[in-house]
Motif scaffolding. Structure first.
Motif, PDB file in Angstrom:
ATOM      1  N   TYR A 142       7.238   3.690   0.134  1.00 27.30           N
ATOM      2  CA  TYR A 142       6.998   2.699   1.160  1.00 27.30           C
ATOM      3  C   TYR A 142       7.439   3.005   2.631  1.00 27.30           C
ATOM      4  O   TYR A 142       6.604   2.454   3.546  1.00 27.30           O
ATOM      5  CB  TYR A 142       7.823   1.450   0.766  1.00 27.30           C
ATOM      6  CG  TYR A 142       7.098   0.757  -0.255  1.00 27.30           C
ATOM      7  CD1 TYR A 142       6.056  -0.246  -0.249  1.00 27.30           C
ATOM      8  CD2 TYR A 142       7.279   0.935  -1.678  1.00 27.30           C
ATOM      9  CE1 TYR A 142       5.125  -0.883  -1.011  1.00 27.30           C
ATOM     10  CE2 TYR A 142       6.947   0.324  -2.731  1.00 27.30           C
ATOM     11  CZ  TYR A 142       5.871  -0.652  -2.502  1.00 27.30           C
ATOM     12  OH  TYR A 142       5.027  -1.016  -3.498  1.00 27.30           O
ATOM     13  N   GLN A 158       4.277   2.876   5.164  1.00 28.88           N
ATOM     14  CA  GLN A 158       4.056   2.240   6.557  1.00 28.88           C
ATOM     15  C   GLN A 158       4.335   3.056   7.670  1.00 28.88           C
ATOM     16  O   GLN A 158       3.528   2.421   8.826  1.00 28.88           O
ATOM     17  CB  GLN A 158       5.479   1.477   6.528  1.00 28.88           C
ATOM     18  CG  GLN A 158       5.388   0.292   5.726  1.00 28.88           C
ATOM     19  CD  GLN A 158       6.742  -0.579   5.529  1.00 28.88           C
ATOM     20  OE1 GLN A 158       6.810  -1.550   6.415  1.00 28.88           O
ATOM     21  NE2 GLN A 158       7.517  -0.363   4.453  1.00 28.88           N
ATOM     22  N   PRO A 186       1.791  -1.836   8.895  1.00 31.18           N
ATOM     23  CA  PRO A 186       1.233  -3.466   8.674  1.00 31.18           C
ATOM     24  C   PRO A 186       1.352  -4.094   9.894  1.00 31.18           C
ATOM     25  O   PRO A 186       1.898  -3.722  10.836  1.00 31.18           O
ATOM     26  CB  PRO A 186       2.331  -3.782   7.600  1.00 31.18           C
ATOM     27  CG  PRO A 186       3.466  -3.052   8.052  1.00 31.18           C
ATOM     28  CD  PRO A 186       3.004  -1.749   8.357  1.00 31.18           C
ATOM     29  N   GLU A 231      -1.328  -0.972  -2.301  1.00 32.88           N
ATOM     30  CA  GLU A 231      -0.410  -1.423  -1.498  1.00 32.88           C
ATOM     31  C   GLU A 231      -1.386  -1.113   0.129  1.00 32.88           C
ATOM     32  O   GLU A 231      -1.187  -1.884   0.908  1.00 32.88           O
ATOM     33  CB  GLU A 231       0.854  -0.467  -1.391  1.00 32.88           C
ATOM     34  CG  GLU A 231       1.683  -1.275  -2.757  1.00 32.88           C
ATOM     35  CD  GLU A 231       2.092  -2.324  -2.426  1.00 32.88           C
ATOM     36  OE1 GLU A 231       1.601  -3.125  -1.305  1.00 32.88           O
ATOM     37  OE2 GLU A 231       3.185  -2.851  -3.434  1.00 32.88           O
ATOM     38  N   ILE A 264      -2.400  -3.778   3.056  1.00 28.91           N
ATOM     39  CA  ILE A 264      -1.909  -3.580   4.459  1.00 28.91           C
ATOM     40  C   ILE A 264      -3.236  -3.631   5.342  1.00 28.91           C
ATOM     41  O   ILE A 264      -3.208  -4.379   6.315  1.00 28.91           O
ATOM     42  CB  ILE A 264      -1.402  -2.244   4.696  1.00 28.91           C
ATOM     43  CG1 ILE A 264       0.242  -2.359   4.042  1.00 28.91           C
ATOM     44  CG2 ILE A 264      -1.159  -2.071   6.398  1.00 28.91           C
ATOM     45  CD1 ILE A 264       0.867  -0.896   4.190  1.00 28.91           C
ATOM     46  N   ALA A 315      -4.211  -7.192   5.405  1.00 29.05           N
ATOM     47  CA  ALA A 315      -3.297  -8.074   6.030  1.00 29.05           C
ATOM     48  C   ALA A 315      -3.697  -7.908   7.597  1.00 29.05           C
ATOM     49  O   ALA A 315      -3.642  -8.845   8.260  1.00 29.05           O
ATOM     50  CB  ALA A 315      -1.871  -7.495   5.852  1.00 29.05           C
ATOM     51  N   ALA A 324      -2.246  -9.213   0.073  1.00 33.92           N
ATOM     52  CA  ALA A 324      -2.119  -9.091   1.404  1.00 33.92           C
ATOM     53  C   ALA A 324      -1.046 -10.080   2.061  1.00 33.92           C
ATOM     54  O   ALA A 324      -0.185 -10.036   2.774  1.00 33.92           O
ATOM     55  CB  ALA A 324      -3.198  -8.850   2.352  1.00 33.92           C
ATOM     56  N   ARG A 381       2.525  -9.822   0.002  1.00 35.27           N
ATOM     57  CA  ARG A 381       3.461  -8.552   0.276  1.00 35.27           C
ATOM     58  C   ARG A 381       3.504  -8.214   1.503  1.00 35.27           C
ATOM     59  O   ARG A 381       4.554  -7.504   1.929  1.00 35.27           O
ATOM     60  CB  ARG A 381       2.699  -7.528  -0.676  1.00 35.27           C
ATOM     61  CG  ARG A 381       2.766  -7.965  -2.269  1.00 35.27           C
ATOM     62  CD  ARG A 381       2.234  -6.755  -3.041  1.00 35.27           C
ATOM     63  NE  ARG A 381       3.007  -5.621  -3.051  1.00 35.27           N
ATOM     64  CZ  ARG A 381       4.330  -5.519  -3.819  1.00 35.27           C
ATOM     65  NH1 ARG A 381       4.594  -6.358  -4.814  1.00 35.27           N
ATOM     66  NH2 ARG A 381       5.080  -4.618  -3.789  1.00 35.27           N
ATOM     67  N   TRP A 382       2.506  -8.657   2.479  1.00 31.73           N
ATOM     68  CA  TRP A 382       2.588  -7.707   3.815  1.00 31.73           C
ATOM     69  C   TRP A 382       2.607  -8.868   5.054  1.00 31.73           C
ATOM     70  O   TRP A 382       2.727  -8.705   6.105  1.00 31.73           O
ATOM     71  CB  TRP A 382       1.443  -6.901   3.963  1.00 31.73           C
ATOM     72  CG  TRP A 382       1.703  -5.562   3.052  1.00 31.73           C
ATOM     73  CD1 TRP A 382       0.976  -5.413   1.896  1.00 31.73           C
ATOM     74  CD2 TRP A 382       2.523  -4.606   3.074  1.00 31.73           C
ATOM     75  NE1 TRP A 382       1.566  -4.296   1.134  1.00 31.73           N
ATOM     76  CE2 TRP A 382       2.488  -3.903   2.025  1.00 31.73           C
ATOM     77  CE3 TRP A 382       3.636  -4.250   4.207  1.00 31.73           C
ATOM     78  CZ2 TRP A 382       3.333  -2.693   1.737  1.00 31.73           C
ATOM     79  CZ3 TRP A 382       4.369  -3.166   3.957  1.00 31.73           C
ATOM     80  CH2 TRP A 382       4.241  -2.328   2.659  1.00 31.73           C
TER      81      TRP A 382
END
Length: 461
Positions: free
Chosen positions: A14, A18, A23, A140, A144, A147, A179, A182-183
């Protein structure tokens, strides 16, 4: 790693994720404002890496070898034009030759113990769905990207949001859910469509929980507005929505809810690609994850900025099934690489402007008129003659399938009902059906006057 099982949280680093794909809101403070030089340097490095991994997939290796293209030869973004694109027809052929997944996947179900994955499907209106396998990283990273788009359209961390998309084999509802939760740290109420949670109940939930947005098609959102009025609720004053991440008729949506609606673009296999900013000077492409080109729908040759053509999309972020120069046949154009009034140097594209083929997106489902014809022709009392129309009725896109039958007129209503049920069962959305006598469709199909029989007309204006 217990018994050789790598859990989803172990399959994704993660911190790396990122850093590569920030994000929101961090994205809008970093990658969103990078210079063209920074953007293109990042794209080239990711393109070179993605090409080498795509070449390991049989579908791409075969096509690239036939075109004498070596992925190691990429030294600039311009080299992308040397790579052959592919279309949905190529995907269908791959599935037919290697059912049910085709040979275009970058992972296989037997890898799932070490590489957690999900499968979602697009299409299916021709009898064979087009599956895409997504790794944990793909889900994932894609969440993002989604999101970011939802944030740009007005949703903020902590908001309560109704997710009224259909939870099914399609990617859409799950992509939104991942989205938001989680984000964006949103409180998600998973209502699903009106057939799962009634429209009245959805309005009640939106009021009770103070929903800031309702994610669904623009058509269904307007249907919810009608239901609200029937309940004595003013959609603009009482619902108090703060965001309209809905695809539909902008003027009607904005007038109904009193909130600005921003255009966006994406599709099943890659999720969200581009979103309009408040300056409304085009849709900003998430260029750390995508390269977007526009080609002539007939020749496949690249088109200059500003000229309408078919979108060719290359994703740069996935570890599973690649989309590398995918000619999606959606029509749009590219803006010149200039700085937007919002301050971003990201390339901008025009809004979705129709299809380069006959596909129609009906309430989130991709529908090909020819596929509808194949379905109605399985009925014992229809002929091989049919015609499909796309119409706009009561602020909703609808499709009407006209068929012919030698049966007596007294049986038309029964045949119509049976065909409407059959189409709903096969496709998942409702279609209108008209039943005619043989020969009645000749003026529409031009079967007696044209060398190519017509089977579809878009009457939405």
């Amino acid at each position: 790693m217990a018994q050789g099982i790598r859990r989803p949280h172990e399959a994704v680093d993660y911190d790396v994720l990122q850093r590569m794909y920030p994000p929101p809101p961090e994205y809008f403070e970093t990658a969103y404002t990078e210079t063209r030089e920074q953007i293109e340097a990042k794209q080239l490095a990711r393109l070179q890496d993605r090409a080498m991994r795509a070449y390991a997939v049989p579908f791409f290796r075969r096509r690239w070898d036939e075109a004498d293209f070596d992925p190691r030869s990429i030294t600039s973004l311009a080299d992308l034009d040397r790579i052959p694109f592919y279309t949905v027809d190529d995907i269908r052929k791959s599935i037919e030759a290697h059912p049910p997944l085709g040979d275009y996947q970058g992972v296989r179900p037997e890898d799932a113990r070490r590489e957690p994955m999900r499968v979602f499907m697009s299409g299916g209106t021709t009898g064979n769905s087009r599956p895409t396998l997504y790794t944990a990283w793909d889900r994932e990273a894609g969440a993002i990207l989604t999101a970011r788009a939802l944030y740009q359209q007005g949703i903020r961390p902590g908001d309560t949001v109704l997710n009224s998309w259909a939870y099914s084999t399609h990617n859409g509802a799950f992509s939104m859910d991942e989205a938001l939760y989680r984000w964006l740290n949103c409180v998600v109420i998973t209502t699903g469509t009106g057939t799962v949670t009634s429209s009245k109940r959805q309005i009640e939930l939106a009021l009770q929980y103070g929903a800031k947005a309702i994610l669904t098609t623009g058509d269904y959102l307007l249907r919810l507005a009608e239901m609200a009025r029937e309940m004595g609720v003013d959609p603009k004053r009482d619902l108090k929505l703060c965001a309209l991440p809905n695809i539909g008729e902008r003027e009607i949506l904005e007038e109904t809810f009193g909130v600005q609606n921003y255009a966006s673009y994406g599709f099943h296999e890659v999720q969200w690609i581009a979103t309009e900013c408040p300056a409304r000077q085009g849709l900003h492409i998430q260029e750390d994850a995508f390269l977007v080109q526009v080609v002539d729908t007939e020749t496949g040759e690249p088109l200059p900025d500003g000229e309408l053509g078919s979108l060719v999309v290359t994703e740069l972020y996935k570890t599973g099934s690649p989309q590398f120069r995918y000619n999606i046949m959606d029509l749009s154009y590219l803006h010149p690489p200039e700085r937007c009034a919002c301050g971003s140097w990201l390339r901008r594209m025009g809004p979705f402007s129709g299809r380069g083929d006959n596909m129609v997106k009906l309430r989130g489902v991709n529908v090909w008129p020819e596929a509808l014809g194949e379905i109605v022709m399985t009925h014992a009392q229809t002929t091989e003659d049919y015609f499909v129309r796309a119409i706009r009725e009561n602020n909703r896109d609808e499709m009407v399938v006209a068929v012919t039958t030698p049966a007596p007129a007294a049986e038309y209503e029964t045949i119509r009902g049976e065909l409407e049920h059959l189409l709903k069962e096969k496709i998942g959305v409702k279609f209108g059906v008209e039943v005619h006598a043989p020969g009645d469709l000749d003026d529409w199909t031009e079967i007696k006057t044209s060398p190519k029989t017509k089977r579809f007309r878009d009457e939405r204006g």
